[in-house]
Write an enzyme that holds these catalytic residues in place. Structure first.
Site, PDB file in Angstrom:
ATOM      1  N   ASP A 187     -34.042 -10.813 -85.320  1.00 21.73           N
ATOM      2  CA  ASP A 187     -33.788 -12.223 -86.067  1.00 21.73           C
ATOM      3  C   ASP A 187     -34.937 -13.421 -87.118  1.00 21.73           C
ATOM      4  O   ASP A 187     -34.892 -14.441 -87.317  1.00 21.73           O
ATOM      5  CB  ASP A 187     -32.439 -12.841 -86.490  1.00 21.73           C
ATOM      6  CG  ASP A 187     -32.630 -14.047 -85.186  1.00 21.73           C
ATOM      7  OD1 ASP A 187     -33.103 -14.250 -84.439  1.00 21.73           O
ATOM      8  OD2 ASP A 187     -31.056 -14.569 -84.754  1.00 21.73           O
ATOM      9  N   LYS A 210     -38.536 -46.456 -83.665  1.00 27.30           N
ATOM     10  CA  LYS A 210     -38.539 -45.538 -83.941  1.00 27.30           C
ATOM     11  C   LYS A 210     -40.025 -43.992 -83.480  1.00 27.30           C
ATOM     12  O   LYS A 210     -40.474 -43.740 -84.260  1.00 27.30           O
ATOM     13  CB  LYS A 210     -39.493 -45.000 -85.499  1.00 27.30           C
ATOM     14  CG  LYS A 210     -38.102 -46.093 -86.167  1.00 27.30           C
ATOM     15  CD  LYS A 210     -38.203 -45.810 -87.969  1.00 27.30           C
ATOM     16  CE  LYS A 210     -37.282 -46.554 -88.244  1.00 27.30           C
ATOM     17  NZ  LYS A 210     -37.637 -46.752 -90.016  1.00 27.30           N
ATOM     18  N   ASP A 228     -36.122 -19.024 -87.719  1.00 29.97           N
ATOM     19  CA  ASP A 228     -35.590 -18.159 -86.675  1.00 29.97           C
ATOM     20  C   ASP A 228     -34.271 -18.484 -87.378  1.00 29.97           C
ATOM     21  O   ASP A 228     -33.721 -19.942 -87.735  1.00 29.97           O
ATOM     22  CB  ASP A 228     -34.375 -19.273 -85.175  1.00 29.97           C
ATOM     23  CG  ASP A 228     -34.264 -18.508 -84.715  1.00 29.97           C
ATOM     24  OD1 ASP A 228     -33.161 -17.696 -84.949  1.00 29.97           O
ATOM     25  OD2 ASP A 228     -33.235 -19.464 -83.488  1.00 29.97           O
TER      26      ASP A 228
END
Length: 348
Positions: free
Chosen positions: A226, A276, A331
Site C-alpha cells: 500500500d 514551539k 503510505d
C-alpha cells in the site's frame, strides 16, 4: 531540454529543493553551477542520505553539503577512460565540462552499460483488510484500489520491473482470488510471480515463513502493498551489500512540531524553555532488504511482526542498518492518504 539540464541548481538552492530537483530529473545527482553554468560542485543520492542521517537542516543551502571537488569528464574522453574512472572511484555519474569548466553534459554508468536483470527476489505484502479505507475496501483488497488508472500494487510491481527485477512473490489473505486474477503468473510483464496465502493473518512478518526458503538465495526485498514511492531500489541494494547487515530497513524522516512552549525542569526549578520546538524522528517506511539467512529463520505459520524480527536479530548481536528515503513516499493507510495519492499521481 536535455535530461541533465533538469539537474542544475545554484549553490544557494536549499537542500530540500535540490532533493526535489534530483527526484524529478531521476539521475541520482544534481550539479551545482555558478554563472554561465560553471561547475562548482555536485550533490549525489549518497550525499543527501548522509546529510539526512546527520539531521542536516533541509532549509540550508546545498553548498554546505555538496562535493566541492567533483570528478568530471574533460575534453574528448573515450568510453574506456570514463568507465575506468567510474570504477576506480566508485562513482555512478560524471559531469562533462568544457575547457572553461562549464557543464555541457552528464555521463552515467547506467547509460554506458547494458541494463542487466537483477535476480534478487521481491516479496510484496498484499494480504491486509484495509479497514480504514472502507467502504472502498468492502469488496476490493486495498492493493487493488486504483491510483489513476492502475491498482496500487501494479504501480509498485512496475517500479520494480522498471529497475530490472523479475522474481516476485505476493502474499494474500483478504479476497486473494481478485489479486491472483489481476496479476496471474506475471507473464504480462515478462516476470514470474508466485503466491503465498495466509489462512490467518500472520502479522507484518509472518508471511516470510510461507516462502519457499530454498528459492531465497539472494537478499530479499520486502515491501508493503500500500505504498507509493520513487525509491531507487538499486541504490538500496548497493547500500545493503556495502554495509554487511542481516537486514536494511528503509526509514523516512518525520517532523513533529509542538505548538506550545516546552519547559524542562529539575524539581521546581526551570532549566530551559523552548518556544514551539520541532523534533525530527526516523520512522519505518515499510520497505526492507533481508538476508537469505534471516528469512530462513522465520518459521511457518508463526504470527510475528517485522519490527520484532529485526529486534530479535539486534538482540543476537546482528547488524540491522537503516536507509533514509528522500524520494517521494506515501503510505496509503487512510482515506485522506488515498485522496492525496490521486492528487499527486502525476508526479510519479
Amino acid at each position: 531540454m536535455k535530461q541533465w539540464e533538469h539537474a542544475l541548481v545554484s549553490p544557494q538552492t536549499s537542500l530540500n529543493d535540490a532533493v526535489a530537483v534530483m527526484d524529478k530529473a531521476a539521475l541520482r545527482i544534481v550539479m551545482v553551477v555558478g554563472p554561465d553554468r560553471v561547475l562548482l560542485g555536485t550533490l549525489t543520492d549518497g550525499d543527501v542520505r548522509r546529510a539526512l542521517l546527520s539531521h542536516y537542516p533541509l532549509e540550508s543551502e546545498v553548498s554546505g553539503v555538496m562535493c566541492k571537488t567533483p570528478r568530471a569528464v574533460k575534453g574528448k574522453w573515450s568510453r574506456e577512460q570514463i568507465l575506468t574512472t567510474m570504477e576506480q572511484y566508485k562513482i555512478l555519474q560524471m559531469p562533462v565540462v568544457d575547457a572553461q569548466g562549464r557543464v555541457i553534459g552528464l555521463e552515467t554508468l547506467q547509460d554506458m552499460l547494458q541494463r542487466k536483470h537483477l535476480d534478487n527476489p521481491v516479496f510484496l505484502m498484499a494480504g491486509g483488510f484495509g479497514t480504514r479505507l472502507r467502504p472502498l475496501t468492502q469488496n476490493c483488497p486495498k492493493p487493488l484500489l486504483k491510483i489513476g488508472e492502475k491498482p496500487i500494487l501494479e504501480l509498485i510491481l512496475e517500479s520494480f520491473v522498471e529497475a530490472g527485477f523479475h522474481r516476485f512473490f505476493i502474499s494474500t489473505h483478504f479476497l486473494p482470488d481478485m489479486i491472483k486474477e489481476h496479476f496471474g503468473d506475471g507473464s504480462q510483464w515478462g516476470i514470474s510471480i508466485q503466491y503465498v496465502h495466509e489462512d490467518e493473518p500472520l502479522g507484518t512478518g509472518g508471511a516470510l515463513g510461507l516462502l519457499p526458503h530454498d528459492e531465497i538465495d539472494l537478499p530479499l526485498f520486502v515491501m508493503n502493498g500500500d505504498l507509493l514511492t520513487r525509491l531507487d531500489f538499486k541504490s538500496l541494494l548497493d547500500f545493503h551489500y556495502a554495509h554487511e547487515g542481516v537486514a536494511t530497513m528503509c526509514v523516512r524522516e518525520h517532523e513533529h512540531r509542538v505548538p506550545y512552549g516546552v519547559v524542562t525542569s529539575e524539581g521546581h526549578r526551570i532549566k530551559s524553555m523552548v518556544e514551539k520546538p520541532v523534533y525530527r524522528y526516523f520512522i519505518n517506511a515499510g520497505i526492507y532488504l533481508l538476508s537469505p539467512a534471516l528469512v530462513k529463520t522465520i518459521q511457518r505459520n508463526v504470527q510475528i511482526d517485522m519490527p520484532t524480527i529485526l529486534e530479535q536479530q539486534m538482540s543476537a548481536g546482528k547488524n540491522v542498518n537503516m536507509f533514509p528515503v528522500h524520494e517521494y513516499w506515501l503510505d496509503i493507510g487512510r482515506m485522506e492518504d488515498f485522496q492525496r495519492a490521486q492528487d499527486e499521481f502525476g508526479i510519479l
